[in-house]
Design a protein around this motif. Structure first.
Motif, PDB file in Angstrom:
ATOM      1  N   HIS A  85      -4.130  -8.311  -7.235  1.00 43.75           N
ATOM      2  CA  HIS A  85      -5.013  -9.270  -7.884  1.00 43.75           C
ATOM      3  C   HIS A  85      -6.406  -9.279  -7.260  1.00 43.75           C
ATOM      4  CE1 HIS A  85      -0.927 -10.747  -8.883  1.00 43.75           C
ATOM      5  NE2 HIS A  85      -1.494 -11.058 -10.042  1.00 43.75           N
ATOM      6  N   THR A  86      -6.750  -8.187  -6.566  1.00 44.74           N
ATOM      7  CA  THR A  86      -8.068  -8.098  -5.956  1.00 44.74           C
ATOM      8  C   THR A  86      -9.142  -8.111  -7.041  1.00 44.74           C
ATOM      9  OG1 THR A  86      -7.203  -6.818  -4.099  1.00 44.74           O
ATOM     10  CG2 THR A  86      -9.569  -6.721  -4.476  1.00 44.74           C
ATOM     11  N   GLY A  87     -10.148  -8.946  -6.851  1.00 42.55           N
ATOM     12  CA  GLY A  87     -11.205  -9.063  -7.850  1.00 42.55           C
ATOM     13  C   GLY A  87     -12.128  -7.859  -7.882  1.00 42.55           C
ATOM     14  N   LYS A  88     -12.990  -7.853  -8.879  1.00 41.46           N
ATOM     15  CA  LYS A  88     -13.920  -6.731  -9.042  1.00 41.46           C
ATOM     16  C   LYS A  88     -14.885  -6.632  -7.875  1.00 41.46           C
ATOM     17  CE  LYS A  88     -13.842  -6.747 -14.115  1.00 41.46           C
ATOM     18  NZ  LYS A  88     -14.649  -6.908 -15.345  1.00 41.46           N
ATOM     19  N   LYS A  89     -15.312  -7.779  -7.355  1.00 42.41           N
ATOM     20  CA  LYS A  89     -16.258  -7.752  -6.232  1.00 42.41           C
ATOM     21  C   LYS A  89     -15.624  -7.068  -5.027  1.00 42.41           C
ATOM     22  CE  LYS A  89     -18.953 -11.923  -7.259  1.00 42.41           C
ATOM     23  NZ  LYS A  89     -19.356 -13.250  -6.742  1.00 42.41           N
ATOM     24  N   ALA A  90     -14.438  -7.541  -4.634  1.00 44.31           N
ATOM     25  CA  ALA A  90     -13.789  -6.985  -3.442  1.00 44.31           C
ATOM     26  C   ALA A  90     -13.461  -5.514  -3.637  1.00 44.31           C
ATOM     27  CB  ALA A  90     -12.522  -7.777  -3.125  1.00 44.31           C
ATOM     28  N   LEU A  91     -12.990  -5.156  -4.836  1.00 41.26           N
ATOM     29  CA  LEU A  91     -12.650  -3.759  -5.102  1.00 41.26           C
ATOM     30  C   LEU A  91     -13.895  -2.875  -5.054  1.00 41.26           C
ATOM     31  CD1 LEU A  91     -10.294  -1.895  -5.800  1.00 41.26           C
ATOM     32  CD2 LEU A  91     -10.797  -2.291  -8.221  1.00 41.26           C
ATOM     33  N   GLY A  92     -14.982  -3.372  -5.637  1.00 44.35           N
ATOM     34  CA  GLY A  92     -16.231  -2.600  -5.596  1.00 44.35           C
ATOM     35  C   GLY A  92     -16.759  -2.431  -4.195  1.00 44.35           C
ATOM     36  N   ILE A  93     -16.698  -3.512  -3.400  1.00 42.17           N
ATOM     37  CA  ILE A  93     -17.159  -3.434  -2.000  1.00 42.17           C
ATOM     38  C   ILE A  93     -16.293  -2.464  -1.214  1.00 42.17           C
ATOM     39  CG2 ILE A  93     -17.315  -4.771   0.139  1.00 42.17           C
ATOM     40  CD1 ILE A  93     -18.123  -7.183  -1.627  1.00 42.17           C
ATOM     41  N   ALA A  94     -14.970  -2.503  -1.451  1.00 42.03           N
ATOM     42  CA  ALA A  94     -14.065  -1.599  -0.727  1.00 42.03           C
ATOM     43  C   ALA A  94     -14.354  -0.148  -1.065  1.00 42.03           C
ATOM     44  CB  ALA A  94     -12.619  -1.953  -1.064  1.00 42.03           C
ATOM     45  N   LEU A  95     -14.520   0.152  -2.356  1.00 41.59           N
ATOM     46  CA  LEU A  95     -14.766   1.543  -2.766  1.00 41.59           C
ATOM     47  C   LEU A  95     -16.104   2.043  -2.234  1.00 41.59           C
ATOM     48  CD1 LEU A  95     -13.451   1.450  -6.460  1.00 41.59           C
ATOM     49  CD2 LEU A  95     -12.332   2.394  -4.425  1.00 41.59           C
ATOM     50  N   ALA A  96     -17.135   1.184  -2.308  1.00 40.95           N
ATOM     51  CA  ALA A  96     -18.441   1.594  -1.775  1.00 40.95           C
ATOM     52  C   ALA A  96     -18.389   1.750  -0.265  1.00 40.95           C
ATOM     53  CB  ALA A  96     -19.496   0.554  -2.151  1.00 40.95           C
ATOM     54  N   GLY A  97     -17.594   0.877   0.402  1.00 42.02           N
ATOM     55  CA  GLY A  97     -17.476   0.949   1.853  1.00 42.02           C
ATOM     56  C   GLY A  97     -16.669   2.132   2.334  1.00 42.02           C
ATOM     57  N   ILE A  98     -15.966   2.801   1.415  1.00 39.02           N
ATOM     58  CA  ILE A  98     -15.217   4.009   1.768  1.00 39.02           C
ATOM     59  C   ILE A  98     -15.992   5.264   1.387  1.00 39.02           C
ATOM     60  CG2 ILE A  98     -13.142   5.364   1.278  1.00 39.02           C
ATOM     61  CD1 ILE A  98     -11.648   2.757   0.867  1.00 39.02           C
ATOM     62  N   SER A  99     -16.483   5.295   0.153  1.00 46.45           N
ATOM     63  CA  SER A  99     -17.040   6.537  -0.406  1.00 46.45           C
ATOM     64  C   SER A  99     -18.318   6.992   0.303  1.00 46.45           C
ATOM     65  CB  SER A  99     -17.295   6.352  -1.908  1.00 46.45           C
ATOM     66  OG  SER A  99     -18.124   5.223  -2.138  1.00 46.45           O
ATOM     67  N   LEU A 100     -19.302   6.086   0.448  1.00 47.07           N
ATOM     68  CA  LEU A 100     -20.558   6.507   1.073  1.00 47.07           C
ATOM     69  C   LEU A 100     -20.373   6.902   2.533  1.00 47.07           C
ATOM     70  CD1 LEU A 100     -23.557   6.977   0.761  1.00 47.07           C
ATOM     71  CD2 LEU A 100     -23.970   4.558   1.257  1.00 47.07           C
ATOM     72  N   PRO A 101     -19.687   6.107   3.364  1.00 49.63           N
ATOM     73  CA  PRO A 101     -19.456   6.566   4.749  1.00 49.63           C
ATOM     74  C   PRO A 101     -18.640   7.853   4.812  1.00 49.63           C
ATOM     75  CG  PRO A 101     -18.976   4.227   4.549  1.00 49.63           C
ATOM     76  CD  PRO A 101     -19.160   4.749   3.162  1.00 49.63           C
ATOM     77  N   PHE A 102     -17.695   8.040   3.873  1.00 49.62           N
ATOM     78  CA  PHE A 102     -16.888   9.264   3.862  1.00 49.62           C
ATOM     79  C   PHE A 102     -17.767  10.478   3.614  1.00 49.62           C
ATOM     80  CE2 PHE A 102     -13.939  12.409   2.190  1.00 49.62           C
ATOM     81  CZ  PHE A 102     -12.842  12.254   3.026  1.00 49.62           C
ATOM     82  N   VAL A 103     -18.678  10.353   2.654  1.00 52.07           N
ATOM     83  CA  VAL A 103     -19.601  11.459   2.355  1.00 52.07           C
ATOM     84  C   VAL A 103     -20.519  11.713   3.539  1.00 52.07           C
ATOM     85  CG1 VAL A 103     -21.514  12.190   0.877  1.00 52.07           C
ATOM     86  CG2 VAL A 103     -19.504  11.086  -0.137  1.00 52.07           C
ATOM     87  N   LEU A 104     -21.066  10.652   4.127  1.00 49.15           N
ATOM     88  CA  LEU A 104     -21.952  10.817   5.284  1.00 49.15           C
ATOM     89  C   LEU A 104     -21.182  11.373   6.481  1.00 49.15           C
ATOM     90  CD1 LEU A 104     -24.095   7.554   5.070  1.00 49.15           C
ATOM     91  CD2 LEU A 104     -24.760   9.879   4.433  1.00 49.15           C
TER      92      LEU A 104
END
Length: 809
Positions: free
Chosen positions: A120-139
């Motif tokens: 039941h994770t909301g869109k905000k938390a899910l978006g923050i989680a994905l952004a907090g994974i993807s950009l650092p992963f690429v960097l």
């Protein structure tokens, strides 16, 4: 003729010695040496944790620093120390114990993650989680090319890329939860977003780490890595099909309030070990099996909590710190030499912070989160801690990270976690919002218009005093004239480093944030018995009751009380005394630390404060309104606090089942000026206003002449100690005494004795002393004066601790 040119293998260590009297050195044997290592680790890490407490750092920081200090970076530079305490032949035992502790810690970490909440994770938390994974992963992948070209030449490229990506993108969910709790942000909107996003990030990071491990085997064939990954996926799917039904069956057979069968606990621990063995045999890591079991066990019912209580203290307090030592023995900061190495450390640290903060900031602003909150979320999501060390240690063991890269990454994880608390405190201060809130008028019980609503914040830290406190509140509601009584029932629950504390937070947050929502609580197994008791009181008495739960560390739980009182515009806070009555009638301390909580509240409260000494008011069960029959006595010497106690007593006298007796003590004319032989200082006369006292007494006399529920008695005092005790003897069979904490005047000064409980004042201490003839309950009241209260407590060693205030519900 062949010659034996092979080196002799080191002799394996025996388990136990025969003792020093038979010529054995204990540290040459496995068990005594392991005991010595554990003791050194616990003492060092606890001392460091104590030293870092003023900086509000989580304990994991102290454990990481302690591990590094014991390694070759500091103490381990001494070959004598290293060979004596951490010889190479002992490292197998040490790392086995450390990994066993890690295995069960990851099991506990899995228990902290609520899969239903994830779904039941909301869109905000899910978006923050994905952004907090993807950009650092690429960097992280980008920085891995720089490291591979300089200090990490010759490592497996694919595995190194993924390890670096995971290391920079991970967020340590358990560490973040404790930082949020320390900063009073767990129950705020920003805390909810950070916890939800960190939980999603945690699960995604373990999946990526499993992939990295599958690709980092010593066998260079890609087909082997594929089989490892597929077998790991098969294990997860099989566990999802098998484990939840079994543990749901177990949970149904475990009932609230009943002991959990030992068979179920042992079976669960065996399942954890078996799953750890399976994942290790697959080639991933034993901790993955334990983590999966923890995630899949249902969180409903008492079983999960009981399971944690059996495991966590031994694991978190004893075995897990060994993992930090094992990690510290592999960390040699001295390998970071030269401008290039230090430049790479700065690059990796900047990349880790930049990726997390920028990724989180961008998505947060897209969801229209204010800039300050967005920056705070970025730093919170940048928390690394233990989970980062696990990733790095696996990479080191798999030969993916060399010594220099490993040291750089460990320092990066330490730095990013260390800066989280001070940066968040500087950027985001909920206290600012609290100051912006409007002032409220009624901060005392004494007021001109007695028809206005009386708001009481009553606090609990155990179920034992609930019946008496409810009986006190029932007596306080009067005849419900005007706006009546509003009660906020605050259940105080201590938050510690234990995993079960975080599980407790999850259960509370399910029912409304930051406290229990009175509309959302169901009276099932997870229902808080304090909440249930007050809901029943509300239904029976028609008093507006709002049960809440405050979760905080013992050092600053007083801030929750004061902040809640301010937000709810309470007129008085009622606190339980730190001693409880025993069967023989004596008072015994059960939680001495709550004494300091009471003192801090007396110093900092935004309203009046009452300390309730419970001696069984109304018996051991709740008394219904029609059965209330109490005799209440107010001992009046004069002064601000006594006037507040009298105002509370007059409200009680409105209840049809209560008779109020007001004892006023005055100095006999012939003894005027002779009661005490010491000079009466201004401090002794704080709140003393003879004219106002006389006006109130005139009104009481007039009221007593027409109202049978109010009696007035004036006692002339010649010998203070004797006459006051004699007056108490006359009404010793009363049910409740109401007294001011710091009564004014010479009589009160004369009866002051050296008391171990200055928070009760001289009269309160006299009433509960073993020499007292009464066993009635006592409510000691201190009136709010708006200029800082309880000056006499400021010199008792009570520390003033500050932290951001808790947000409102």
């Amino acid at each position: 003729m062949a010659t034996n040119s092979t080196k002799a293998c080191p002799v394996p260590m025996k388990a136990t010695s025969n003792g020093v009297f038979q010529g054995d050195n204990p540290i040459d044997f496995a068990l005594p040496l392991a005991i010595l290592q554990i003791v050194i680790v616990i003492v060092l890490t606890r001392v460091l944790a104590y030293l870092l407490r003023p900086l509000r750092q989580p304990r994991v920081i102290a454990e990481v620093i302690g591990g590094i200090m014991l390694g070759p970076s500091l103490l381990g530079r001494s070959k004598v120390f290293l060979d004596a305490v951490f010889p190479k032949k002992s490292l197998t035992v040490l790392e086995t114990l450390a990994n066993l502790g890690l295995l069960f810690f990851l099991f506990l970490a899995g228990l902290e993650i609520d899969t239903k909440a994830l779904r039941h994770t909301g869109k905000k938390a899910l978006g923050i989680a994905l952004a907090g994974i993807s950009l650092p992963f690429v960097l992280g992948i980008g920085s891995s090319f720089v490291l591979k070209a300089t200090i990490s030449k010759g490592v497996d490229s694919t595995a190194f890329l993924i390890f670096m990506g995971v290391a920079l993108s991970i967020t340590a969910f358990p560490v973040l939860a404790r930082i949020l709790a320390e900063l009073k942000l767990l129950t705020t909107e920003i805390g909810r977003l950070a916890m939800s996003a960190a939980a999603v990030n945690d699960v995604a990071a373990w999946i990526l780490l499993a992939l990295a491990i599958a690709l980092s085997g010593s066998n260079t064939s890609p087909l082997v890595s594929l089989w490892v990954f597929l077998a790991g996926c098969g294990f997860v799917f099989g566990a999802i099909l098998i484990i939840p039904p079994i543990f749901k069956w177990i949970a149904r057979r475990c009932h609230e309030g009943e002991p959990i069968e030992e068979t179920y606990i042992c079976a669960t621990l065996a399942v954890v070990l078996v799953c750890g063995f399976i994942t290790d045999a697959i080639g991933i890591h034993s901790m993955f099996g334990a983590f999966v079991v923890g995630v899949l066990i249902p969180k409903e019912g008492p079983f999960a909590g009981a399971l944690i209580e059996k495991v966590e203290d031994l694991v978190s307090g004893l075995f897990l710190p060994l993992y930090f030592v094992a990690s510290g023995l592999k960390t040699n900061v001295a390998t970071i030499q030269g401008a290039q190495s230090w430049g790479l450390l700065v690059l990796v640290t900047f990349t880790a912070c930049f990726g997390k903060i920028l990724g989180t900031l961008g998505v947060s602003l897209a969801f229209k989160i204010p800039m300050r909150e967005a920056i705070t979320l970025g730093f919170l999501m940048n928390t690394k801690g233990l989970v980062e060390l696990i990733v790095l240690n696996i990479g080191k063991d798999r030969k993916v990270l060399n010594d220099q890269t490993f040291a750089i990454m460990v320092l990066m994880a330490l730095f990013t976690t260390f800066i989280t608390t001070p940066v968040v405190m500087a950027v985001y201060k909920p206290a600012r919002r609290a100051k912006k809130e409007g002032e409220y008028k009624h901060r005392t019980v004494e007021r001109d218009n007695t028809n206005t609503q009386l708001r009481i914040l009553t606090c609990f830290h155990g179920a034992g005093s609930i019946p008496s406190m409810i009986n006190l509140l029932e007596a306080s509601r009067g005849i419900e004239k005007g706006e009546g009584l509003c009660v906020y029932a605050l259940h105080l629950r201590e938050l510690s480093e234990r995993s079960s504390a975080i599980l407790m937070v999850h259960k509370v947050r399910k029912n409304g944030m930051p406290f229990w929502n009175r509309r959302g609580v169901n009276a099932g197994a997870d229902a808080d018995q304090v909440v249930v008791a007050f809901q029943a009181f509300q239904e029976l008495s028609r008093v507006n009751v709002r049960p809440m739960t405050a979760i905080s560390s013992m050092s600053d739980i007083h801030e929750d009380i004061c902040t809640t009182a301010s937000r709810k515009k309470a007129a008085i806070v009622i606190l339980p005394f730190h001693k409880h009555q025993q069967l023989d009638g004596s008072l015994e301390t059960t939680r001495g630390d709550y004494r300091w909580v009471n003192r801090r509240v007396l110093l900092d409260a935004p309203c009046s404060v009452g300390i309730f000494v419970d001696r069984g008011l109304g018996g051991s069960s709740q008394v219904s309104a029609q059965d209330v029959s109490y005799s209440v006595v107010v001992l009046f010497f004069g002064g601000r606090d006594d006037r507040e106690a009298l105002a509370y007593g007059l409200r009680m006298a409105e209840h049809p089942g209560i008779v109020l007796t007001v004892f006023r003590f005055v100095i006999s004319p012939e003894r005027l000026g002779e009661i005490v032989n010491v000079e009466v200082s201004n401090e002794n006369l704080i709140g003393k206003n003879p004219k106002l006292d006389e006006e109130i007494m005139f009104e009481i006399r007039k009221k007593a002449s027409v109202d049978e529920s109010v009696k007035f008695v004036e006692k002339r005092i010649e010998n203070a100690a004797v006459d006051v005790r004699s007056a108490i003897e006359e009404v010793r069979r009363s049910n409740l005494f109401l007294v001011g904490r710091m009564p004014g005047g010479e009589i009160a000064l004369a009866i002051r004795e050296n008391s171990e409980c200055p928070e009760l004042g001289p009269v309160g201490s006299l009433l509960i002393s073993p020499e007292s003839s009464t066993t009635a309950s006592v409510l000691v009241i201190q009136q709010y004066n708006g200029t800082g209260t309880a000056p006499d407590l400021a010199s008792t060693g009570t520390e003033s601790m500050t932290s951001p205030d808790k947000d409102s519900e």
